[in-house]
Design an enzyme around this catalytic site. Sequence first.
Site, PDB file in Angstrom:
ATOM      1  N   ASN A  28      -0.148  -8.418  -1.292  1.00  0.00           N
ATOM      2  CA  ASN A  28       0.628  -7.426  -2.048  1.00  0.00           C
ATOM      3  C   ASN A  28      -0.176  -6.759  -3.161  1.00  0.00           C
ATOM      4  O   ASN A  28       0.373  -6.301  -4.157  1.00  0.00           O
ATOM      5  CB  ASN A  28       1.907  -8.067  -2.614  1.00  0.00           C
ATOM      6  CG  ASN A  28       2.749  -8.708  -1.542  1.00  0.00           C
ATOM      7  OD1 ASN A  28       2.961  -8.117  -0.486  1.00  0.00           O
ATOM      8  ND2 ASN A  28       3.213  -9.933  -1.781  1.00  0.00           N
ATOM      9  N   ARG A  29      -1.487  -6.729  -2.984  1.00  0.00           N
ATOM     10  CA  ARG A  29      -2.391  -6.083  -3.941  1.00  0.00           C
ATOM     11  C   ARG A  29      -2.402  -6.773  -5.314  1.00  0.00           C
ATOM     12  O   ARG A  29      -2.840  -6.198  -6.294  1.00  0.00           O
ATOM     13  CB  ARG A  29      -2.057  -4.586  -4.109  1.00  0.00           C
ATOM     14  CG  ARG A  29      -2.290  -3.755  -2.838  1.00  0.00           C
ATOM     15  CD  ARG A  29      -3.754  -3.824  -2.420  1.00  0.00           C
ATOM     16  NE  ARG A  29      -4.079  -2.969  -1.301  1.00  0.00           N
ATOM     17  CZ  ARG A  29      -4.187  -3.388  -0.047  1.00  0.00           C
ATOM     18  NH1 ARG A  29      -3.941  -4.650   0.267  1.00  0.00           N
ATOM     19  NH2 ARG A  29      -4.537  -2.559   0.910  1.00  0.00           N
ATOM     20  N   LEU A  30      -1.935  -8.013  -5.363  1.00  0.00           N
ATOM     21  CA  LEU A  30      -1.971  -8.767  -6.616  1.00  0.00           C
ATOM     22  C   LEU A  30      -3.215  -9.648  -6.620  1.00  0.00           C
ATOM     23  O   LEU A  30      -3.157 -10.882  -6.620  1.00  0.00           O
ATOM     24  CB  LEU A  30      -0.694  -9.593  -6.786  1.00  0.00           C
ATOM     25  CG  LEU A  30       0.583  -8.766  -6.915  1.00  0.00           C
ATOM     26  CD1 LEU A  30       1.801  -9.675  -7.007  1.00  0.00           C
ATOM     27  CD2 LEU A  30       0.501  -7.857  -8.146  1.00  0.00           C
TER      28      LEU A  30
END
Length: 214
Positions: free
Chosen positions: A189-191
Amino acid sequence: MREQYRAQDGGLLEGDLALHPMEQFTRWFKQAAAPGSPLPEPNAMVVSTADAEGRPSSRTVLLKSYDDAGFVFYTNYGSRKARDLSANPHVALLFPWHPMGRQILVTGTAERTSRAETEAYFHTRPHGSQLGAWASAQSSVVASREDLDARYAELAARHPQGTAVPVPPHWGGYRVTPQTIEFWQGRENRLHDRLRYVREPGPTPTWLVERLSP
């Protein structure tokens, strides 16, 4: 064209890091260079420079050695990157290990290695690469491929396989002394995890670790 990153070993946490960034680099580099690694050239790195007017340029070179003092690569001292570094020693390095979901980003300053260090490395290069350092006036305009091949052929006749090739005076190394080293681990999730070592001033360098937002 969007990849969902899944971190190795549960991501990268502050408690996972080595005290010194070069020790942490060694850990990751050994994994990147291990048998079965998906990376064909783990020592390939993007070197970004800027000239005296601030105009940037980037290219991929090979890391040839590293230690607590920094990262070493070699080049023609007449090349564009070398001209940039003469005017502006600030440099950035990027190891784009995308198949592993990792990157390492370095900022620092570059200075030439000693002549003795350059000569020692040059003589470990393959014979053809030694000749290539003489044949190519890197970053300059060449009339044709035939002209470049003719230069190489002339040098190969002058210095056949098995004979010593002198070290070009216009060729040598740079050592990049890091000011920051960021270890980037892709997460879902692009975290992503981004942990950055920052060199703190003082007679004995110490390193502060910061977590950056992805």
